[in-house]
Design an enzyme around this catalytic site. Structure first.
Site, PDB file in Angstrom:
ATOM      1  NE  ARG A   1      -4.071  -1.931   1.902  1.00  0.00           N
ATOM      2  CZ  ARG A   1      -4.844  -2.491   2.805  1.00  0.00           C
ATOM      3  NH1 ARG A   1      -4.580  -2.366   4.078  1.00  0.00           N
ATOM      4  NH2 ARG A   1      -5.902  -3.184   2.438  1.00  0.00           N
TER       5      ARG A   1
ATOM      6  CE  LYS B   1     -17.718 -14.520   9.613  1.00  0.00           C
ATOM      7  NZ  LYS B   1     -17.876 -13.240  10.298  1.00  0.00           N
TER       8      LYS B   1
ATOM      9  N   GLY C   1      -7.065  -7.890   0.599  1.00  0.00           N
ATOM     10  CA  GLY C   1      -5.795  -8.064   1.304  1.00  0.00           C
ATOM     11  C   GLY C   1      -5.272  -9.486   1.311  1.00  0.00           C
TER      12      GLY C   1
ATOM     13  N   GLY D   1     -13.076  -4.404  -0.030  1.00  0.00           N
ATOM     14  CA  GLY D   1     -14.476  -4.005  -0.099  1.00  0.00           C
ATOM     15  C   GLY D   1     -14.731  -2.996  -1.213  1.00  0.00           C
TER      16      GLY D   1
END
Ligand code: AMP
Length: 417
Positions: free
Chosen positions: A35, A218, A374, A397
């Site tokens: 990053r 998930k 990530g 996201g």
């Protein structure tokens, strides 16, 4: 629209929102600097033009409280080294006016973690959503968020947003702050421009077959994107922990594997939807199971729908890996988000490695491959394959929301969409 290329930063103070939310080890040392490297072209352009920089970012989730564990002071030296300029540090991001005003051309000031102030995220703290006073608290917080953003804006002559990772949030530093600059004095950084173009490439220029690989722990956090991609892809690989929610939904025995019991119907719905839309849904058929959640547990390969009691599915098995590779290797457009197993443990990296290798092969054969989130990026880096894919996104996201077709507040605040 003003762009970073057309803007002359000479004598200008630029406040730049970057995503320096880098992983740190126990000693506070950076374990993956992707990053920081990502933001360097933008930061260097401002300095090369003769401007000065105020760098701002969040780190972790301090939830509006000062917490040394999340202090950006820990990365000042690393940023100085990469930028080739000694970076000054403002220990309170809301009280940095003097330090900012003192900046000379070529100088750099980094602000302390923005999320030490609840105003950054703009969510009321310490009050439940069900509380009758919540709406009032929210209104008050929005007002103080505006004030906080105004303070940040007051430090500089122009604003650059180069933090794609948080572009899907309407936070003080990612969107609200932009309201305090006119259209000629706010712009996207190079990284943001590249990220937006990569998403555009996936959405507007789909070469088929298109294979999406969704993994991670998930299914609940990825429902939106999985449903949305069903309209676009030819092959959909669902892997990682969500495998076992699907296996259980179909009546399988999954032992101790992670499972979202309230998402069993959803899993069946997604399977029906794939069928209806003619999407080739690829689910794990075998797995590497462990008898404990650790790297040195005992392991065995077993069917994903017949895992013995006391064992849990931790990675894709050999048959599954071959199925995944087959759905990836012929593809011309590839999107990967989320690992196929608990890749942090070396024992359970083979599923993710098989995916990474197949993506590298397809890319060498001319596919456009986009890796985001990530954990998938960490996988690609762990396998030393970062240069074998087309594009690595810094967004998790944000990337998924952009691919869902949502307008990102961080982009809209600048482009005015
Ligand atoms: P996410 O944040 O949802 O993208 O999930 C990433 C995490 O999923 C990683 O930390 C993996 O270790 C974890 N994960 C992947 N496969 C499994 C599995 N079979 N069981 C438990 N965790 C998993």
């Amino acid at each position: 629209m003003t762009t970073i290329d057309t803007f002359d930063f000479k004598g200008q103070r630029a406040i730049v929102r970057v995503d320096f939310n880098v992983p740190l080890n126990e000693e506070g040392k950076i374990t993956d600097d992707t990053r920081i490297r990502g933001a360097l072209p933008t930061l260097k352009k401002v300095l090369a033009d003769g401007g000065s920089l105020i760098i701002m970012s969040h780190m972790g989730k301090p939830k509006g409280k000062v917490n040394p564990k999340f202090s950006l002071s820990q990365i000042v030296d690393a940023v100085s080294e990469k930028l080739g300029v000694e970076v000054k540090f403002a220990p309170d991001c809301a009280k940095a006016a003097e330090a900012a005003a003192a900046l000379q051309p070529g100088e750099v000031l980094m602000l302390e973690n923005l999320r030490f102030y609840a105003e950054e995220e703009g969510k009321p703290v310490g009050i439940d959503k069900e509380d009758p006073a919540y709406d009032e608290a929210k209104k008050a917080m929005k007002a103080s968020q505006k004030e906080f953003a105004k303070t940040l804006a007051s430090y500089a002559d122009c604003y650059i947003n180069d933090a794609f990772g948080t572009a899907h949030r309407r936070h003080a530093s990612t969107a609200v702050v932009a309201d305090f600059f006119d259209a000629d004095h706010k712009m996207l950084g190079y990284l943001m421009e590249k990220e937006v173009a990569a998403v555009d490439n996936i959405l507007s220029n789909i070469k088929r077959p298109f294979t999406a690989i969704m993994g991670g722990s998930k299914v609940s956090t990825k429902i939106g994107i999985i449903e949305n991609l069903m309209d676009k892809v030819d092959n959909m690989i669902l892997c990682g922990g969500m495998t076992y929610t699907f296996a259980k939904a179909q009546g399988g025995n999954i032992g101790n594997s992670i499972c979202e019991n309230d998402k069993l119907d959803l899993a069946l719905d997604l399977m029906a939807k794939a069928k209806e839309k003619g999407v080739n849904l690829v689910l794990g058929v075998d797995c590497v199971a462990g008898d404990a959640f650790s790297n040195d547990c005992n392991t065995q390969v077993c069917p994903s729908n017949n895992i013995p009691e006391g064992w849990e599915g931790m990675d894709a098995g050999p048959e599954t890996r071959a199925k995944f590779a087959a759905a990836i290797e012929g593809a011309k457009t590839i999107l990967w988000n989320g690992p196929a197993g608990v890749f942090e443990f070396d024992t359970f990296t083979e599923g993710s490695r098989a995916i990474a290798e197949a993506i590298a092969k397809a890319t060498a054969d001319g596919a456009f491959s986009l890796i985001g989130g990530g954990d998938s990026v960490a996988c690609i880096n762990k396998f030393g394959m970062a240069d074998k894919v087309s594009y690595i996104s810094t967004g998790g996201g944000a990337l998924l929301e952009a691919i869902e077709g949502k307008v990102l507040p961080g982009v809209a605040a600048i482009k005015g969409e």
